[in-house]
Scaffold this active site. Structure first.
Site, PDB file in Angstrom:
ATOM      1  CG  ASN A  16      -1.967   1.042   1.144  1.00  0.00           C
ATOM      2  OD1 ASN A  16      -1.631   2.228   1.039  1.00  0.00           O
ATOM      3  ND2 ASN A  16      -3.151   0.673   1.397  1.00  0.00           N
ATOM      4  CG  ASP A  18      -3.055   4.614   0.822  1.00  0.00           C
ATOM      5  OD1 ASP A  18      -3.185   4.641  -0.405  1.00  0.00           O
ATOM      6  OD2 ASP A  18      -4.129   3.949   1.388  1.00  0.00           O
ATOM      7  CG  HIS A  19       0.535   6.122   5.381  1.00  0.00           C
ATOM      8  ND1 HIS A  19      -0.611   7.097   5.418  1.00  0.00           N
ATOM      9  CD2 HIS A  19      -0.212   5.001   5.600  1.00  0.00           C
ATOM     10  CE1 HIS A  19      -1.405   6.763   6.058  1.00  0.00           C
ATOM     11  NE2 HIS A  19      -1.379   5.584   6.224  1.00  0.00           N
ATOM     12  CG  HIS A  52      -8.450   4.269   0.803  1.00  0.00           C
ATOM     13  ND1 HIS A  52      -8.718   4.007   1.932  1.00  0.00           N
ATOM     14  CD2 HIS A  52      -9.424   4.563   0.006  1.00  0.00           C
ATOM     15  CE1 HIS A  52     -10.032   4.474   2.124  1.00  0.00           C
ATOM     16  NE2 HIS A  52     -10.570   4.966   1.150  1.00  0.00           N
ATOM     17  NE  ARG A  54      -8.512   7.297   4.250  1.00  0.00           N
ATOM     18  CZ  ARG A  54      -9.417   7.190   5.158  1.00  0.00           C
ATOM     19  NH1 ARG A  54     -10.605   7.674   5.065  1.00  0.00           N
ATOM     20  NH2 ARG A  54      -9.382   6.123   5.931  1.00  0.00           N
ATOM     21  NE  ARG A  58      -7.910  11.212   5.640  1.00  0.00           N
ATOM     22  CZ  ARG A  58      -8.691  10.730   6.599  1.00  0.00           C
ATOM     23  NH1 ARG A  58      -7.878  10.075   7.477  1.00  0.00           N
ATOM     24  NH2 ARG A  58      -9.780  10.984   6.877  1.00  0.00           N
ATOM     25  CG  HIS A  59      -3.676   8.913   1.542  1.00  0.00           C
ATOM     26  ND1 HIS A  59      -4.467   8.290   0.623  1.00  0.00           N
ATOM     27  CD2 HIS A  59      -4.031   8.395   2.801  1.00  0.00           C
ATOM     28  CE1 HIS A  59      -5.279   7.405   1.352  1.00  0.00           C
ATOM     29  NE2 HIS A  59      -5.046   7.611   2.591  1.00  0.00           N
ATOM     30  CD  GLU A  79      -7.343  -0.359   0.535  1.00  0.00           C
ATOM     31  OE1 GLU A  79      -7.106  -1.540   1.085  1.00  0.00           O
ATOM     32  OE2 GLU A  79      -7.136   0.555   0.871  1.00  0.00           O
ATOM     33  CB  THR A 109      -6.127   4.341   9.747  1.00  0.00           C
ATOM     34  OG1 THR A 109      -6.063   3.528   8.456  1.00  0.00           O
ATOM     35  CG2 THR A 109      -6.257   3.743  10.895  1.00  0.00           C
ATOM     36  CB  THR A 110     -10.208   1.638   7.105  1.00  0.00           C
ATOM     37  OG1 THR A 110      -9.785   2.251   5.938  1.00  0.00           O
ATOM     38  CG2 THR A 110     -11.305   0.880   7.037  1.00  0.00           C
ATOM     39  CD  GLU A 160      -7.604  -6.070   2.242  1.00  0.00           C
ATOM     40  OE1 GLU A 160      -6.888  -5.486   2.924  1.00  0.00           O
ATOM     41  OE2 GLU A 160      -7.711  -5.997   1.027  1.00  0.00           O
ATOM     42  CG  HIS A 199      -6.617  -1.957   8.984  1.00  0.00           C
ATOM     43  ND1 HIS A 199      -6.474  -0.739   8.020  1.00  0.00           N
ATOM     44  CD2 HIS A 199      -6.590  -1.363  10.355  1.00  0.00           C
ATOM     45  CE1 HIS A 199      -6.650   0.164   8.812  1.00  0.00           C
ATOM     46  NE2 HIS A 199      -6.634  -0.021  10.170  1.00  0.00           N
ATOM     47  N   GLY A 200      -3.001  -2.865   9.781  1.00  0.00           N
ATOM     48  CA  GLY A 200      -2.108  -2.887  11.117  1.00  0.00           C
ATOM     49  C   GLY A 200      -1.038  -3.779  11.072  1.00  0.00           C
ATOM     50  N   GLY A 221       0.841  -1.421   4.222  1.00  0.00           N
ATOM     51  CA  GLY A 221       1.560  -0.187   3.672  1.00  0.00           C
ATOM     52  C   GLY A 221       2.273   0.581   4.980  1.00  0.00           C
ATOM     53  CG  HIS A 222       1.713   3.271   8.940  1.00  0.00           C
ATOM     54  ND1 HIS A 222       2.327   2.929  10.122  1.00  0.00           N
ATOM     55  CD2 HIS A 222       1.834   4.693   8.891  1.00  0.00           C
ATOM     56  CE1 HIS A 222       2.953   3.896  10.897  1.00  0.00           C
ATOM     57  NE2 HIS A 222       2.532   4.938  10.264  1.00  0.00           N
TER      58      HIS A 222
END
Length: 259
Positions: A16, A18-19, A52, A54, A58-59, A79, A109-110, A160, A199-200, A221-222
């Protein structure tokens, strides 16, 4: 690929980006470039690129998606929320995969999975619209049997599972959440679904999830972006892929030897 899985990948890694875009947008510059990050991630072993778009942008920006789509050699996993704007945009881009996710403007975040049960008609219509354009649809949901059954009924071939609660807890609570994810994975596979997760997840909690035999892909991602600050982007991608692959191979070998 391994001797245990001679026909294909052991487990796919979706990176991911995004960041990377978050860093760029923080200063209003043109760098770091998420497009370059995506292409380098592919070279480092990523099996797909997740991003993603959004509502508040935002990203990732529309221009990022448009620029990236023709350059990927793997596949794009876009996404998006279940809104007319996002569905129409996805149908214009035609990524290989679209993962429908819940979205709130106020969240960092989601925060959880899509409520397919509560919004069944809208989700089913979205699945049909995307599939009509040849797009494979995934639904980002909690590991709940009702939600998984509804996802299958809505016609989505992929789910997912949201691993955020697993990632944010520890001890007995985390162990219980892991068991819920395992049960949800089996329940999904039994209904003919491809099961992904994410996620996470990071470098020290991904192992238990990667060991679940029927999970096909993890989207991360993060943690990779954060680790790249210290080891470099391509190394961070390679390390995550290596951890996932070695964990899956070891878990499979253990199951074979136990028989």
């Amino acid at each position: 690929m391994s001797f245990l899985y001679p026909s294909g990948p052991v487990i796919d890694l979706g990176i991911n980006i995004d960041h990377v875009a978050t860093l760029r947008n923080a200063r209003g510059t043109t760098y770091p470039d998420p497009i370059r990050a995506a292409l380098l991630a592919e070279q480092a072993g990523a099996d797909c690129i997740t991003l993603h778009l959004r509502e508040d942008r935002r990203h990732i920006k529309d221009a990022d998606v448009i620029a990236l789509a023709p350059q990927l050699i793997t596949r794009m996993n876009l996404e998006a929320a279940v809104t007319k704007e996002m569905l129409d945009f996805a149908c214009m881009i035609k990524p290989a995969d679209v993962c429908l996710v819940p979205e709130k403007r106020t969240e960092v975040t989601t925060e959880g999975g899509l409520d397919v049960v509560g919004h069944f008609n809208d989700v089913q219509a979205a699945v049909k619209q995307l599939q009509a354009e040849g797009i494979r649809v995934s639904l980002f949901i909690d590991a709940d049997e009702q939600q998984i059954a509804a996802a299958a009924e809505a016609g989505a071939p992929v789910i997912e599972l949201h691993t955020g609660r697993y990632a944010d807890t520890e001890g007995a609570e985390q162990a219980a959440e892991l068991e819920r994810i395992k049960a949800g994975t089996l329940f999904g596979v039994q209904r003919g679904l491809k099961v992904n997760a994410g996620h996470g997840l990071h470098y020290t909690n991904v192992q238990a999830i990667a060991a679940i035999p029927d999970i096909a892909e993890l989207n991360i991602g993060h943690a990779v972006v954060a680790h790249a600050v210290f080891v470099g982007w391509e190394n961070a991608v390679r390390e995550m892929k290596a951890i996932m692959t070695s964990t899956r191979v070891a878990a499979t070998a253990a199951r074979f030897s136990a028989k």
